[in-house]
Structures are given as C-alpha cells and as structure tokens.
Enzyme design. Structure first.
Site, mmCIF file in Angstrom:
data_model
loop_
_atom_site.group_PDB
_atom_site.id
_atom_site.type_symbol
_atom_site.label_atom_id
_atom_site.label_comp_id
_atom_site.label_asym_id
_atom_site.label_seq_id
_atom_site.Cartn_x
_atom_site.Cartn_y
_atom_site.Cartn_z
ATOM 1 N N LYS A 196 72.678 51.745 45.004
ATOM 2 C CA LYS A 196 74.172 51.572 45.102
ATOM 3 C C LYS A 196 74.495 50.777 43.589
ATOM 4 O O LYS A 196 75.221 51.131 42.899
ATOM 5 C CB LYS A 196 74.487 50.595 45.989
ATOM 6 N N ASN A 197 73.430 49.898 43.308
ATOM 7 C CA ASN A 197 73.624 49.232 41.935
ATOM 8 C C ASN A 197 73.395 49.926 40.694
ATOM 9 O O ASN A 197 73.559 49.596 39.533
ATOM 10 C CB ASN A 197 72.864 47.651 41.950
ATOM 11 N N CYS A 234 83.967 35.890 45.711
ATOM 12 C CA CYS A 234 83.232 36.515 46.929
ATOM 13 C C CYS A 234 82.566 35.244 47.656
ATOM 14 O O CYS A 234 82.193 34.382 47.260
ATOM 15 C CB CYS A 234 82.844 37.806 46.785
ATOM 16 N N ARG A 259 81.297 33.651 40.921
ATOM 17 C CA ARG A 259 81.083 34.881 40.079
ATOM 18 C C ARG A 259 82.256 34.997 38.849
ATOM 19 O O ARG A 259 82.809 36.021 38.832
ATOM 20 C CB ARG A 259 81.207 36.160 40.840
ATOM 21 N N ASP A 319 69.191 39.479 46.316
ATOM 22 C CA ASP A 319 69.900 40.607 47.342
ATOM 23 C C ASP A 319 68.740 40.700 48.350
ATOM 24 O O ASP A 319 69.134 41.468 49.310
ATOM 25 C CB ASP A 319 70.082 42.092 46.858
ATOM 26 N N ARG A 324 79.410 48.943 52.871
ATOM 27 C CA ARG A 324 79.481 49.074 51.085
ATOM 28 C C ARG A 324 78.267 49.404 50.721
ATOM 29 O O ARG A 324 78.145 49.837 49.427
ATOM 30 C CB ARG A 324 80.031 47.715 50.734
HETATM 31 C C1 UD1 Z 1 74.591 42.352 40.344
HETATM 32 C C2 UD1 Z 1 74.401 43.077 41.624
HETATM 33 C C3 UD1 Z 1 74.226 42.385 42.741
HETATM 34 C C4 UD1 Z 1 73.103 41.435 42.669
HETATM 35 C C5 UD1 Z 1 73.333 40.520 41.356
HETATM 36 C C6 UD1 Z 1 72.203 39.796 40.971
HETATM 37 C C7 UD1 Z 1 75.935 45.254 41.072
HETATM 38 C C8 UD1 Z 1 76.977 46.057 41.450
HETATM 39 N N1 UD1 Z 1 75.635 44.053 41.819
HETATM 40 O O1 UD1 Z 1 75.934 41.526 40.594
HETATM 41 O O2 UD1 Z 1 73.899 43.254 44.024
HETATM 42 O O3 UD1 Z 1 73.062 40.254 43.650
HETATM 43 O O4 UD1 Z 1 73.413 41.681 40.216
HETATM 44 O O5 UD1 Z 1 70.880 40.339 41.004
HETATM 45 O O6 UD1 Z 1 74.828 45.780 40.330
HETATM 46 N N2 UD1 Z 1 77.451 34.971 35.824
HETATM 47 C C9 UD1 Z 1 77.877 33.960 34.783
HETATM 48 N N3 UD1 Z 1 78.954 34.574 34.196
HETATM 49 C C10 UD1 Z 1 79.253 36.163 34.066
HETATM 50 C C11 UD1 Z 1 78.481 36.740 34.747
HETATM 51 C C12 UD1 Z 1 77.542 36.514 35.757
HETATM 52 O O7 UD1 Z 1 78.068 32.989 34.869
HETATM 53 O O8 UD1 Z 1 79.909 36.248 33.074
HETATM 54 C C13 UD1 Z 1 76.484 34.263 37.147
HETATM 55 C C14 UD1 Z 1 76.966 34.729 38.170
HETATM 56 O O9 UD1 Z 1 77.815 33.676 38.693
HETATM 57 C C15 UD1 Z 1 75.509 34.514 39.092
HETATM 58 C C16 UD1 Z 1 74.647 34.988 38.252
HETATM 59 O O10 UD1 Z 1 75.176 34.839 36.676
HETATM 60 O O11 UD1 Z 1 75.069 33.117 39.495
HETATM 61 C C17 UD1 Z 1 74.209 36.389 38.250
HETATM 62 O O12 UD1 Z 1 75.475 37.639 38.257
HETATM 63 P P1 UD1 Z 1 75.097 38.750 37.988
HETATM 64 O O13 UD1 Z 1 73.622 38.941 37.521
HETATM 65 O O14 UD1 Z 1 76.229 39.086 36.739
HETATM 66 O O15 UD1 Z 1 75.593 39.680 39.065
HETATM 67 P P2 UD1 Z 1 76.405 41.037 39.129
HETATM 68 O O16 UD1 Z 1 76.275 41.687 38.042
HETATM 69 O O17 UD1 Z 1 77.886 40.594 39.537
#
Ligand code: UD1
Length: 419
Positions: free
Chosen positions: A22-23, A118, A123, A306, A398
């Site tokens: 999915k990711n 969420c 996030r 995850d 999902r």
């Molecule tokens: C992706 C995955 C999700 C997985 C996560 C971590 C997809 C569609 N989803 O989510 O399944 O759980 O990686 O492996 O690929 N953060 C910030 N600022 C930002 C972005 C992120 O502070 O601009 C923080 C988030 O709050 C969180 C951490 O970084 O605490 C990890 O988030 P991130 O790696 O960005 O996860 P996603 O890409 O949303």
C-alpha cells in the site's frame, strides 16, 4: 456498516500470497501525474485507499482503469487539471497530501486542504513544506488551505529534522523535474522510498541513494510512461507471520523481500519463532515456546511502527513481561484499551507500554481504532476464547486486501457480515 466475526482457537496451515505494498502503490499512483503518458501499475492491490486516490485522479480529469481483471492499473494523466480544494476525496485520505510535490512540478501551482490529524497522532506537514520551499515554492496557508506556487523549481540541499517518509517522497517527486541538483539529507530509508525512486528512474528520472539517508536527485526535463510492478507489502507479510506465531501454527508466506521485513523477523526469532527462508517466501514456524521481548519503534531499518499494534497483540499472550516503546507517533496506543477488553494486561506510561503476558484472552466486541490496530484485533480474535466481533473495519480495508478471505483460507473461523 460491516464487521468481522472470529471464533478463536483454530490452528492455521497452508500458504498465503502477499499483495503489493500500500505504502508504495499510493505514492507511485500520485507520481504518475509527473508524466502525461500512459502508466501501468502491475499487481495493483484493490485497497480502499487505492480506490480513493484513483477516484480523486478521475475527478481531476485523468483516465484511470482499475477494474482490469489482470490486476493492472492503467493511468493516463494527459488531461489532468489542477486540484479544486472543494474536492471531498482529498480529505478522505492523508496520502492525498503527496499530490503537493508532483502538482507543483507539473503546474507550478497547487492548492490543497490541510490533511486532518488522525487517531495515531497530529501528523504535521512542516517538513513537506520546508522541502518544497527550499525548491523555490512560495507557500501560504489560511482557512485550512495550503497554497503553493513557483515560477520554476530549483534543486537545493534539504536537511530533514526527522526522516519523514511522506516528506521525503513529496520532495523527491517535486525535485525530479526541478532545474539542477537536489540533495535530501536525513531522508527516510524505508523500502517504499527506494521503490518510488526506482519507478521514477525507470520513467527517466535521475535519483541516486534512495533507501539511504542521502538522496541525490538531478532534475530532468521530462519523464516517459512505463509499466511497473511495486514491491510486496512488508506490513501485510509481517501481520501473517504474527498470525502463525500467535496460533502456534506453521504457514508459508509468499511474496516477501526478507531484507524489508528483517527488523520484525529478528524480533520474532528472539521470541522463539523459526523461519525457513526461500527465495521470495518464508515458512513461519510458530509452534515453539515463546519468550517476551522489548521493542522500540524507529524509522527504517528500525522496528516498524506499522507492526507495533500486531506485535502488542502477540506479546499480550506471551508469558512474562515485554516493553513496547513507540517513538514515531505520539498517540499510537489506541488498541491498548481494546486489547484490555479481551483480558490483556497492559499499562501505559507516556510512550511506553508494559505488557504482562496472560494465559488466555476472551472474545468480545472490539473496535478497529485505526488500520494496524484493526489488524491487531483480528489477530487477538484468532486466539481468544469464544467469539470476537471487530467493528469499524473500514480502517482495515484501507490497507489489507481481502484480509478475512486470506485468513479463512489458512483455516481460521472468520467471516465478514453486515451489521
Ligand atoms: C508513512 C506511512 C505510514 C507509516 C509512517 C511511518 C504511507 C502512506 N504511510 O506515513 O503507514 O506509519 O510512514 O513509517 O506511506 N512528521 C513531522 N513533520 C512532517 C512529517 C512528519 O513532524 O512534516 C512526523 C510525524 O508526526 C510522525 C513522524 O514524523 O511523528 C513520522 O511520520 P512520516 O514518516 O511522515 O509518516 P507518513 O509519511 O505520514
């Protein structure tokens, strides 16, 4: 509304085929808008998130054919139009924020609603925006809308304060068509980042180092249409490995890249699970005595966040004390209360959960509080005494293809019914 009903106690046996990740698939679908030619995604998983992102592209005037029976997803974004923020579908899934980078690259303009928080944490998107600003975008926000525009995108050096998966992907997608070289430091190293880069490189992008902490992108003028088969879903594979461990069963998991799932396999080995590795399959033997372990979730190649809820479900029934520390998301323990309803003994202190293994858990009505938490509840239901009813399973749909069918084929007593 649908729910899943499980009568616990059956052993599992046989083989399960893992779907595409999915990711990987979500960012790859989004990246297809970087090129106004035909893209084919092979073995596309029929997931709710994939359906939503395809509907969104259709609403933006793209041709998307998801119903092809050979599993191929055909996308043509030649007639793509800029996003209209009124679009409901954008708010439906968080991954739609990944449109920002490629939309900016294609139209030099993008207006998107801020993604909501969420269940697992707030996030934020600050790192996405920091990266896009560094490439030359002017970004403003207000009334829940983010607006980005640029005359042209220029390569730059970007250091991410945290190796965010989404931010790395968004910046990488914008940078492939920027002028000059972009270097992303402290980039996320997840296998899905490598997969996205591989897809883009086959389209003609010049990306080096994806899958490491330093990604170098030399901007190109244009990309070409290709056919691509994404990697297998390491989280789905891991969920089935834990199913074998919890039910004291032996099963074969097909469609696996062992390197991608190594952080989980090593922990499961510590617990007493035996693996027989084949090329793209693993036989998981969960029949031995289990030992408790401590886990700390970390960005890849650390233990994946995850897999944390599923692992907690497992450790709830492993005699002794285990400690689970969640360092990636600040609020990813919603499943604890649900597991506790089934008789698990878990205490939370800040970002750490202390699990005291119990001999037996009992079935009852529980909720899928988020995607992976939902998988954890199904796993618990497989071993609980009596009947477990998992509600709010739209979260599970999902990210898991036909989960109850795949588990039922392995011998579990599990059905999906309308409430
Ligand atoms: C992706 C995955 C999700 C997985 C996560 C971590 C997809 C569609 N989803 O989510 O399944 O759980 O990686 O492996 O690929 N953060 C910030 N600022 C930002 C972005 C992120 O502070 O601009 C923080 C988030 O709050 C969180 C951490 O970084 O605490 C990890 O988030 P991130 O790696 O960005 O996860 P996603 O890409 O949303």
């Amino acid at each position: 509304m649908e729910k899943i009903i499980i009568t616990g106690g059956n052993k599992l046996r046989g083989e399960v085929n893992i779907s595409a990740a999915k990711n990987s698939v979500l960012p790859i679908i989004v990246a297809s808008i970087l090129c106004p030619e035909k893209i084919i995604i092979e073995n596309a998983p029929m997931l709710e998130d994939v359906v939503v992102i395809c509907d969104l592209l259709r609403e933006l005037n793209c041709d998307v054919d998801l119903s092809n029976h050979n599993g191929n997803l055909n996308i043509n974004t030649e007639n793509l139009r800029p996003i209209d923020t009124n679009c409901e579908l954008i708010r439906k899934i968080r991954a739609s924020f990944l449109l920002m980078g490629p939309m900016l690259a294609r139209f030099k303009y993008c207006k998107l609603s801020l993604p909501g928080g969420c269940n697992i944490g707030s996030r934020p998107i600050d790192l996405h925006l920091k990266g896009l600003k560094a490439l030359g975008a002017d970004i403003s926000s207000g009334h829940g809308i983010i607006e980005a525009r640029a005359e042209k995108l220029y390569g730059n050096r970007i250091y991410l304060d945290f190796p965010s998966v989404g931010a790395t992907e968004n910046i990488m997608m914008a940078a492939v068509l920027a002028k000059g070289t972009t270097i992303i430091e402290n980039a996320a190293e997840e296998p899905e980042i490598w997969d996205l880069a591989n897809f883009l490189n086959l389209m003609g992008a010049k990306i080096e180092g994806a899958g490491t902490g330093k990604i170098i992108i030399d901007g190109v003028i244009s990309l070409k249409g290709i056919s691509y088969k994404p990697i297998y879903d390491r989280i789905e594979a891991g969920t089935f490995m834990i199913a074998a461990a919890m039910t004291n069963s032996i099963i074969k998991v097909n469609g696996i890249n062992k390197d991608h799932i190594r952080p989980l396999m090593e922990k499961l080995k510590e617990c007493g699970i035996i693996f027989i590795e084949e090329n793209y399959s693993v036989i998981v033997d969960g029949r031995g005595i289990k030992k408790p372990v401590d886990i700390k979730t970390m960005p890849y190649p650390g233990f994946p966040t995850d897999m944390q809820p599923q692992m907690m479900s497992f450790l709830s029934m492993v005699e002794g004390s285990s400690m689970i520390t969640e360092t990636v998301f600040e609020n990813r323990f919603m499943h604890v209360a649900e597991l506790a309803r089934m008789g698990a003994k878990i205490k939370i202190d800040g970002r750490t959960a202390y699990v005291e293994g119990v001999k037996c858990i009992t079935g009852c009505e529980v909720k899928a509080t988020d995607l992976r938490a939902g998988a954890a509840m199904i796993l618990a239901g497989l071993v609980a005494e009596g009947i477990t009813e998992v509600k709010d399973i739209y979260h599970i749909d999902r990210g898991y293809v036909d989960i109850e069918e795949k588990i039922r084929k392995l011998g579990a007593n599990i059905i999906r019914v309308q409430e």
